[in-house]
Structures are given as structure tokens and as C-alpha cells.
Design a protein around this motif. Structure first.
Motif, PDB file in Angstrom:
ATOM      1  N   ARG A   1       0.832  -1.205   0.000  1.00  0.00           N
ATOM      2  CA  ARG A   1       0.000   0.000   0.000  1.00  0.00           C
ATOM      3  C   ARG A   1       0.869   1.258   0.000  1.00  0.00           C
ATOM      4  O   ARG A   1       0.605   2.210  -0.741  1.00  0.00           O
ATOM      5  N   THR A   2       1.897   1.270   0.827  1.00  0.00           N
ATOM      6  CA  THR A   2       2.785   2.432   0.878  1.00  0.00           C
ATOM      7  C   THR A   2       3.446   2.665  -0.473  1.00  0.00           C
ATOM      8  O   THR A   2       3.528   3.810  -0.952  1.00  0.00           O
ATOM      9  N   ASP A   3       3.889   1.608  -1.108  1.00  0.00           N
ATOM     10  CA  ASP A   3       4.557   1.713  -2.410  1.00  0.00           C
ATOM     11  C   ASP A   3       3.601   2.238  -3.475  1.00  0.00           C
ATOM     12  O   ASP A   3       3.957   3.140  -4.252  1.00  0.00           O
ATOM     13  N   ILE A   4       2.380   1.691  -3.516  1.00  0.00           N
ATOM     14  CA  ILE A   4       1.411   2.140  -4.522  1.00  0.00           C
ATOM     15  C   ILE A   4       1.005   3.583  -4.263  1.00  0.00           C
ATOM     16  O   ILE A   4       0.903   4.394  -5.197  1.00  0.00           O
ATOM     17  N   ALA A   5       0.774   3.934  -3.001  1.00  0.00           N
ATOM     18  CA  ALA A   5       0.362   5.300  -2.677  1.00  0.00           C
ATOM     19  C   ALA A   5       1.379   6.321  -3.158  1.00  0.00           C
ATOM     20  O   ALA A   5       1.017   7.425  -3.607  1.00  0.00           O
ATOM     21  N   SER A   6       2.655   5.966  -3.096  1.00  0.00           N
ATOM     22  CA  SER A   6       3.709   6.902  -3.510  1.00  0.00           C
ATOM     23  C   SER A   6       3.690   7.170  -5.007  1.00  0.00           C
ATOM     24  O   SER A   6       4.267   8.157  -5.473  1.00  0.00           O
ATOM     25  N   SER A   7       2.998   6.298  -5.770  1.00  0.00           N
ATOM     26  CA  SER A   7       2.953   6.467  -7.220  1.00  0.00           C
ATOM     27  C   SER A   7       1.686   7.186  -7.693  1.00  0.00           C
ATOM     28  O   SER A   7       1.540   7.459  -8.889  1.00  0.00           O
ATOM     29  N   LEU A   8       0.777   7.499  -6.761  1.00  0.00           N
ATOM     30  CA  LEU A   8      -0.492   8.110  -7.124  1.00  0.00           C
ATOM     31  C   LEU A   8      -0.425   9.626  -7.010  1.00  0.00           C
ATOM     32  O   LEU A   8       0.438  10.180  -6.313  1.00  0.00           O
ATOM     33  N   ASP A   9      -1.338  10.298  -7.678  1.00  0.00           N
ATOM     34  CA  ASP A   9      -1.435  11.741  -7.505  1.00  0.00           C
ATOM     35  C   ASP A   9      -1.907  12.039  -6.089  1.00  0.00           C
ATOM     36  O   ASP A   9      -2.416  11.163  -5.371  1.00  0.00           O
ATOM     37  N   ALA A  10      -1.773  13.297  -5.663  1.00  0.00           N
ATOM     38  CA  ALA A  10      -2.018  13.649  -4.268  1.00  0.00           C
ATOM     39  C   ALA A  10      -3.435  13.313  -3.817  1.00  0.00           C
ATOM     40  O   ALA A  10      -3.644  12.781  -2.717  1.00  0.00           O
ATOM     41  N   GLN A  11      -4.426  13.603  -4.646  1.00  0.00           N
ATOM     42  CA  GLN A  11      -5.808  13.348  -4.248  1.00  0.00           C
ATOM     43  C   GLN A  11      -6.071  11.852  -4.108  1.00  0.00           C
ATOM     44  O   GLN A  11      -6.654  11.403  -3.113  1.00  0.00           O
ATOM     45  N   SER A  12      -5.637  11.069  -5.090  1.00  0.00           N
ATOM     46  CA  SER A  12      -5.850   9.624  -5.027  1.00  0.00           C
ATOM     47  C   SER A  12      -5.105   9.017  -3.852  1.00  0.00           C
ATOM     48  O   SER A  12      -5.625   8.141  -3.148  1.00  0.00           O
ATOM     49  N   ALA A  13      -3.886   9.481  -3.605  1.00  0.00           N
ATOM     50  CA  ALA A  13      -3.088   8.944  -2.501  1.00  0.00           C
ATOM     51  C   ALA A  13      -3.725   9.237  -1.152  1.00  0.00           C
ATOM     52  O   ALA A  13      -3.676   8.413  -0.237  1.00  0.00           O
ATOM     53  N   SER A  14      -4.361  10.407  -1.011  1.00  0.00           N
ATOM     54  CA  SER A  14      -4.974  10.774   0.265  1.00  0.00           C
ATOM     55  C   SER A  14      -6.163   9.883   0.603  1.00  0.00           C
ATOM     56  O   SER A  14      -6.504   9.700   1.773  1.00  0.00           O
ATOM     57  N   GLN A  15      -6.791   9.306  -0.424  1.00  0.00           N
ATOM     58  CA  GLN A  15      -7.932   8.414  -0.212  1.00  0.00           C
ATOM     59  C   GLN A  15      -7.521   6.958  -0.103  1.00  0.00           C
ATOM     60  O   GLN A  15      -8.292   6.120   0.365  1.00  0.00           O
ATOM     61  N   PHE A  16      -6.305   6.667  -0.481  1.00  0.00           N
ATOM     62  CA  PHE A  16      -5.811   5.294  -0.545  1.00  0.00           C
ATOM     63  C   PHE A  16      -5.166   4.931   0.798  1.00  0.00           C
ATOM     64  O   PHE A  16      -3.949   4.791   0.916  1.00  0.00           O
ATOM     65  N   ASN A  17      -5.995   4.795   1.813  1.00  0.00           N
ATOM     66  CA  ASN A  17      -5.457   4.680   3.171  1.00  0.00           C
ATOM     67  C   ASN A  17      -6.008   3.511   3.972  1.00  0.00           C
ATOM     68  O   ASN A  17      -5.797   3.432   5.181  1.00  0.00           O
ATOM     69  N   GLU A  18      -6.706   2.565   3.325  1.00  0.00           N
ATOM     70  CA  GLU A  18      -7.305   1.459   4.060  1.00  0.00           C
ATOM     71  C   GLU A  18      -6.533   0.153   3.836  1.00  0.00           C
ATOM     72  O   GLU A  18      -6.082  -0.134   2.729  1.00  0.00           O
ATOM     73  N   LEU A  19      -6.428  -0.623   4.911  1.00  0.00           N
ATOM     74  CA  LEU A  19      -5.874  -1.973   4.864  1.00  0.00           C
ATOM     75  C   LEU A  19      -6.870  -2.893   5.548  1.00  0.00           C
ATOM     76  O   LEU A  19      -7.015  -2.873   6.778  1.00  0.00           O
ATOM     77  N   SER A  20      -7.587  -3.680   4.759  1.00  0.00           N
ATOM     78  CA  SER A  20      -8.551  -4.642   5.301  1.00  0.00           C
ATOM     79  C   SER A  20      -7.853  -5.987   5.410  1.00  0.00           C
ATOM     80  O   SER A  20      -7.612  -6.654   4.404  1.00  0.00           O
ATOM     81  N   MET A  21      -7.531  -6.368   6.644  1.00  0.00           N
ATOM     82  CA  MET A  21      -6.824  -7.630   6.849  1.00  0.00           C
ATOM     83  C   MET A  21      -7.001  -8.046   8.299  1.00  0.00           C
ATOM     84  O   MET A  21      -7.078  -7.214   9.193  1.00  0.00           O
ATOM     85  N   GLY A  22      -7.095  -9.348   8.501  1.00  0.00           N
ATOM     86  CA  GLY A  22      -7.287  -9.876   9.836  1.00  0.00           C
ATOM     87  C   GLY A  22      -8.700 -10.376  10.038  1.00  0.00           C
ATOM     88  O   GLY A  22      -9.665  -9.659   9.763  1.00  0.00           O
ATOM     89  N   MET A  23      -8.815 -11.637  10.503  1.00  0.00           N
ATOM     90  CA  MET A  23     -10.112 -12.237  10.796  1.00  0.00           C
ATOM     91  C   MET A  23     -10.078 -12.799  12.217  1.00  0.00           C
ATOM     92  O   MET A  23      -9.200 -12.442  12.997  1.00  0.00           O
ATOM     93  N   SER A  24     -11.042 -13.656  12.555  1.00  0.00           N
ATOM     94  CA  SER A  24     -11.172 -14.087  13.953  1.00  0.00           C
ATOM     95  C   SER A  24      -9.892 -14.673  14.527  1.00  0.00           C
ATOM     96  O   SER A  24      -9.587 -14.483  15.701  1.00  0.00           O
ATOM     97  N   GLU A  25      -9.113 -15.386  13.705  1.00  0.00           N
ATOM     98  CA  GLU A  25      -7.941 -16.073  14.238  1.00  0.00           C
ATOM     99  C   GLU A  25      -6.655 -15.244  14.150  1.00  0.00           C
ATOM    100  O   GLU A  25      -5.651 -15.611  14.766  1.00  0.00           O
ATOM    101  N   ASP A  26      -6.648 -14.140  13.407  1.00  0.00           N
ATOM    102  CA  ASP A  26      -5.378 -13.430  13.220  1.00  0.00           C
ATOM    103  C   ASP A  26      -5.502 -11.906  13.252  1.00  0.00           C
ATOM    104  O   ASP A  26      -4.619 -11.203  12.780  1.00  0.00           O
ATOM    105  N   TRP A  27      -6.587 -11.402  13.840  1.00  0.00           N
ATOM    106  CA  TRP A  27      -6.767  -9.954  13.815  1.00  0.00           C
ATOM    107  C   TRP A  27      -5.724  -9.215  14.657  1.00  0.00           C
ATOM    108  O   TRP A  27      -5.383  -8.066  14.362  1.00  0.00           O
ATOM    109  N   ARG A  28      -5.208  -9.854  15.677  1.00  0.00           N
ATOM    110  CA  ARG A  28      -4.184  -9.190  16.502  1.00  0.00           C
ATOM    111  C   ARG A  28      -2.921  -8.901  15.686  1.00  0.00           C
ATOM    112  O   ARG A  28      -2.339  -7.809  15.772  1.00  0.00           O
ATOM    113  N   GLU A  29      -2.490  -9.885  14.914  1.00  0.00           N
ATOM    114  CA  GLU A  29      -1.318  -9.683  14.044  1.00  0.00           C
ATOM    115  C   GLU A  29      -1.608  -8.615  12.991  1.00  0.00           C
ATOM    116  O   GLU A  29      -0.715  -7.837  12.623  1.00  0.00           O
TER     117      GLU A  29
END
Length: 230
Positions: free
Chosen positions: A180-208
Motif C-alpha cells: 500500500r505504501t509503495d502504490i500510494a507513492s505512485s499516485l497523484d495527491a488526491q488519489s493517494a490521500s484516499q488510498f489509506n485502508e488496509l482490510s486484513m485480519g479475521m477471527s484467528e489473526d486480527w491481533r497480528e
């Protein structure tokens, strides 16, 4: 334990984990994955403070969204082309986009619905054949495609980690965060400012996942089970 009690317990644990990781708990959204339960059970979680719910079938998404207003609905299942209009009609955020042709169809459906559809690009970081998602080296191309579609807003990335291997889980989540950090650095400022979510982690691994920077964790079994599985 009821969904009410389970949700309260899980929400408190998610908040404490964020604090333990030096993060603001408000920066981590708990999505209650309600795909296996009925609307009355969802209402129990709502009464406990849940407002974000995840569904993996378009018909269930539509039925629950129509019955339970003023909630935020996330589509987390496999996308089928013929179901895209229904998904777009009801989902605030689609977590599982990984095919360019679906991005274009989502754009068309969103235009017809008079909305801008928020999406996450699903990435198969672990490379497991059993998991959906684009390869990490294809993700940037799909993200850039989404930025050219007027009725699509790409908000970040999603992944699922291997089960039963803590080191592989941590490597998968760290890989998505770095991507995500790498891709955000390649986007224009407006797109990069919205590109801020990381959906990851479920019942068994949400802590990690929270330790690795997740902004959304998708927890179903630990909330909607007869016995809390902590």
C-alpha cells in the motif's frame, strides 16, 4: 454467550490491542461478518454498538441492508459480473475487487445508481492457490485503472493470510502494508490521500493484523458464535 456480549468483548479487545500497538483504537474499524446469521442476531450486535457488517452473498447483503437501515454494509465475497448492480446498490465498500473487467462494470453500475462506489483491491500476498486476489505485482496497475474511473474510488487493499502459521501471517500482513505504501507513492495527491485502508485480519489473526497496520478487521466467528472464541 450472545452476539451482544460477544461483540462487546471483541470490540474491547480490538481497542486494547490497538492501544498496545501504540495506535488510536478509532483508526481500526471492526467489521462484524454477519454472513452466517439472521437479521435478529445482527440486531443483537447492533444493540452492542456494531455498525459495520460484512456479507459475502449479494442476496443476503440486499436482504439485510433493506431490513436494517442506517448501517454500513461491506461486500467481502467473490464478485460475479451479473450481481454487480445489486452489490453496488447496497454496499458502502467492496473489499474483493481483483479483476479489471469488474472494475469497469462496477463503474457502470455505480454511474447508473448515481453514486461513487468505494472499493478495495484484493491482493493474494501469500500466493496460495486457494485464495482469490491479484498478484502483488499486478495490484498497482489495477489501482491506477480505478483512479481513471469516475464512479469508482479505490480506498486501499485487502488480503487474507494463511491459516495456522503465525510467521506467514505476519509476513502476509507486512507485505500488504508495504505494498500500500509503495502504490500510494505512485499516485497523484488526491488519489493517494484516499488510498489509506488496509482490510486484513479475521477471527484467528486480527491481533497480528492490527500490529501490522490494519485499518479494518473482519471478525465473524468470534462474534456470531454460541461460545466466544477469544
Amino acid at each position: 454467550m450472545s452476539a451482544f456480549e460477544n461483540y462487546q468483548t471483541v470490540a474491547a479487545q480490538v481497542a486494547q490491542c490497538a492501544l498496545d500497538c501504540g495506535r488510536n483504537p478509532q483508526d481500526v474499524t471492526l467489521i462484524a461478518v454477519s454472513k452466517t446469521v439472521d437479521t435478529e442476531t445482527v440486531r443483537q450486535a447492533m444493540a452492542a454498538g456494531a455498525h459495520h457488517f460484512g456479507e459475502n452473498r449479494p442476496e443476503s447483503l440486499a436482504a439485510k441492508a433493506d431490513a436494517l437501515e442506517d448501517q454500513t454494509w461491506h461486500f467481502i465475497g467473490n464478485i460475479q459480473s451479473r450481481q454487480i448492480p445489486r452489490i453496488v446498490q447496497h454496499a458502502a465498500l467492496i473489499h474483493s475487487l481483483y479483476q479489471p473487467r469488474h472494475a469497469e462494470k462496477i463503474n457502470q453500475a455505480a454511474a447508473a445508481a448515481g453514486k461513487v462506489q468505494q472499493v478495495l483491491v484484493e491482493v493474494n500476498v501469500s500466493g496460495e492457490e486457494s485464495k482469490s486476489g491479484c498478484a502483488p505485482d499486478q495490484a498497482a496497475h489495477l489501482v491506477r485503472l480505478c483512479t481513471t474511473l469516475p464512479n469508482v474510488c479505490v480506498r486501499g487493499l485487502m488480503t487474507m493470510a494463511p491459516r495456522g502459521n503465525t510467521e506467514a501471517v505476519r509476513a502476509t500482513f507486512a507485505g500488504l502494508a508495504a505494498l500500500r505504501t509503495d502504490i500510494a507513492s505512485s499516485l497523484d495527491a488526491q488519489s493517494a490521500s484516499q488510498f489509506n485502508e488496509l482490510s486484513m485480519g479475521m477471527s484467528e489473526d486480527w491481533r497480528e493484523a492490527i500490529a501490522a497496520g490494519a485499518t479494518m478487521v473482519r471478525i465473524g466467528r468470534a462474534i456470531f458464535s454460541d461460545t466466544f472464541e477469544g
